[in-house]
Design a protein around this motif. Sequence first.
Motif, PDB file in Angstrom:
ATOM      1  N   LEU A 172      -2.393  -5.301  -2.942  1.00 32.42           N
ATOM      2  CA  LEU A 172      -2.617  -4.018  -2.338  1.00 32.42           C
ATOM      3  C   LEU A 172      -4.082  -4.842  -1.137  1.00 32.42           C
ATOM      4  N   ALA A 173      -3.394  -3.278   0.148  1.00 36.32           N
ATOM      5  CA  ALA A 173      -4.614  -4.072   1.223  1.00 36.32           C
ATOM      6  C   ALA A 173      -5.822  -4.094   0.975  1.00 36.32           C
ATOM      7  N   ALA A 174      -6.248  -2.572   0.925  1.00 39.67           N
ATOM      8  CA  ALA A 174      -7.377  -1.988  -0.181  1.00 39.67           C
ATOM      9  C   ALA A 174      -7.502  -1.174  -0.919  1.00 39.67           C
ATOM     10  N   THR A 175      -8.037  -0.141  -1.380  1.00 40.73           N
ATOM     11  CA  THR A 175      -8.262   1.085  -2.264  1.00 40.73           C
ATOM     12  C   THR A 175      -9.326   1.626  -1.529  1.00 40.73           C
ATOM     13  N   GLY A 176      -9.051   2.949  -2.237  1.00 41.05           N
ATOM     14  CA  GLY A 176      -9.449   4.522  -1.623  1.00 41.05           C
ATOM     15  C   GLY A 176      -9.387   5.093  -0.922  1.00 41.05           C
ATOM     16  N   ALA A 177      -9.761   6.244  -1.075  1.00 36.92           N
ATOM     17  CA  ALA A 177      -9.215   7.929  -1.177  1.00 36.92           C
ATOM     18  C   ALA A 177      -8.205   7.892   0.154  1.00 36.92           C
ATOM     19  N   ALA A 198      13.525   3.666 -11.142  1.00 37.91           N
ATOM     20  CA  ALA A 198      12.336   3.378 -12.072  1.00 37.91           C
ATOM     21  C   ALA A 198      11.197   3.033 -11.439  1.00 37.91           C
ATOM     22  N   LEU A 199       9.908   3.936 -12.173  1.00 40.09           N
ATOM     23  CA  LEU A 199       8.790   3.111 -12.062  1.00 40.09           C
ATOM     24  C   LEU A 199       8.196   1.807 -11.967  1.00 40.09           C
ATOM     25  N   VAL A 200       7.471   1.667 -11.010  1.00 42.66           N
ATOM     26  CA  VAL A 200       6.708  -0.107 -10.912  1.00 42.66           C
ATOM     27  C   VAL A 200       5.842   0.066 -10.754  1.00 42.66           C
ATOM     28  N   ALA A 201       5.211   1.304 -10.381  1.00 45.22           N
ATOM     29  CA  ALA A 201       3.236   0.934 -10.380  1.00 45.22           C
ATOM     30  C   ALA A 201       3.007   1.528  -9.911  1.00 45.22           C
ATOM     31  N   GLY A 202       2.023   2.104 -10.186  1.00 44.22           N
ATOM     32  CA  GLY A 202       1.015   3.022  -9.289  1.00 44.22           C
ATOM     33  C   GLY A 202       0.402   2.184  -8.096  1.00 44.22           C
ATOM     34  N   LEU A 203       0.631   2.946  -7.432  1.00 44.45           N
ATOM     35  CA  LEU A 203      -0.484   2.470  -5.386  1.00 44.45           C
ATOM     36  C   LEU A 203      -1.742   3.427  -5.213  1.00 44.45           C
ATOM     37  N   ILE A 235      -0.351   0.477   3.312  1.00 47.04           N
ATOM     38  CA  ILE A 235      -0.004   0.050   1.738  1.00 47.04           C
ATOM     39  C   ILE A 235       0.430  -1.213   1.953  1.00 47.04           C
ATOM     40  N   ALA A 236       0.652  -2.867   1.496  1.00 48.37           N
ATOM     41  CA  ALA A 236       1.460  -3.545   1.730  1.00 48.37           C
ATOM     42  C   ALA A 236       1.582  -4.238  -0.100  1.00 48.37           C
ATOM     43  N   VAL A 237       2.904  -4.371  -0.549  1.00 49.73           N
ATOM     44  CA  VAL A 237       2.834  -5.068  -1.386  1.00 49.73           C
ATOM     45  C   VAL A 237       3.906  -6.351  -1.614  1.00 49.73           C
TER      46      VAL A 237
END
Length: 533
Positions: free
Chosen positions: A11-16, A406-411, A419-421
């Motif tokens: 993840l490039a960063a987290t935040g609202a 199918a779910l991979v993950a929450g981001l 977003i970068a994955v």
Amino acid sequence: MRRLLALVLVLAATGAAPSAQARVLAPAGPNPTFVITGHGWGHGVGMSQYGAYGYAQHGFTYPKILVHYFPGTDLGTAAGKVRVLLSSGTRKLTLGSTDAFTVRDGSGAVHDVSAGTYTLTAAMKMKVDGAQKVQALAGPLLFQPGTSALTLGRRYRGAIQLDVDGGKLRAINLVGLEQYLYGVVPSEMPYTWAPEALKAQAVAARSYALATKRAGAFDVYKDTRSQVYLGLDHEKPSSNAAVDATAGKVLLYDGAVAKTFFFSTSGGRTASAEDVWGTAVPYLVSVPDPYDTISPYHTWGPFPFTGAKLGRTLHLGGAVTDVRTTLNSSGRVTTLTALTANGERPVEGAKLKTALGLRSTWFSVGVLSLTAPTGPIVYGSTTRLTGVARGIRPVELQQRTDGDWALVAGLKAAKDGSIAVAVKPAVTTQYRLVTGTVAAAAARVAVAPLVRLTPPRTPRELLGFIRPIIPGATVAIQRQQGTAWVTVMSTTVDDAGRFDAQFQLTAGTYRARVAPGHGLVPGVSPVLLVSVS
């Protein structure tokens, strides 16, 4: 073959999710999906009906409910009659009653009319006074009920006037204000709601009717151009009791009857008249609406739109590639600016609401998009998906090979919505971003087998291997001729993933090409330069 996909999330960063006005945002990216979510239903000015219901459930009386939504007003009294437009622009109308009634013609003469139904045209001909033949009456005609109500499509209290306007018939219901409200209150608010909410609605409806009377032949419409008025058959004991309990009560501001606008659902805060209609009204200001949460329309959406659909619906002459919104002090959208290939195109929030069928102008526009590398990746390698999840939470990454998603993950997106994955698929895989029931356009990551040639030990064979191991897969040994590649020998992969092509080598440039299927696209080895001495 096992089709397990390894995944590494970076993840490039987290935040609202940020607001469009607070910071620089990541561009929407190619092929974005615009996701609209919002709050409330209606124009938002004045009394929220669900909010009033919530206040009533929490023990507030109707005067306190009303003064919350219309600050600075006072309860007063007023009375009168109302002229309601029931029908206009028609060639004929059918009117009647189950009991005898009367009609007064334009000359002032009063005629008896037998029970039954009568169809009239602009000629104003009907049977009266027991006559067997119809006769023309001078208009306008004022029908007065006997012991039963008059019917014109519906049963209505009071009198009904028919006249001719522009060569067509017009029908107007002349009814007392309180009797008019009997037909309005249950048409505008569910009659099963709490009594104090119904009383608040009765006062608001009474005030609104008096404050918005038109000049001319009639005072109010029977529909949402004024208030919904469904007549006698729609009356309910509970709503009639609310009208009676507040008889004559209106809201006043500086001695005049206030324009007490009302609507379904605020979404948590009402809007000011200045924000919505451009004119400030002291008692029509934005106020909190904490109990509006009981409304099923408190929050609505998400509603997805592709850029192409937005462009078509809004008549922008091309697909929308990005958007930004401008909000007023009540939190509602005043303008949406759409970016297209032809430049920026502003759309008013109210027009956007109508065009897209939204419930209010209190909405936000999120963006979902995901981009994959343009070419295939080699089996066993990692690639990066880039995307945007702007103004949207929560977001998850899903994948599909040949079956269900199918779910991979929450981001979590970065502060700018990017977003970068990093992903490491074992076979060709589709990925997409999802929020709730909305899925963005899928991004495809093609995976080719890892193919390698080893330097020849003899001039009569070429050895190599592929990964993943696919026994029986055909390997084409190709030699470069000019700009083309020509297959000079074919062989197959053994159980260990190796292949051995037996043929007489000549000097040149070679490669191995494998198209194994099994979720893999064709792959080629690095070229091998062979010199024969």
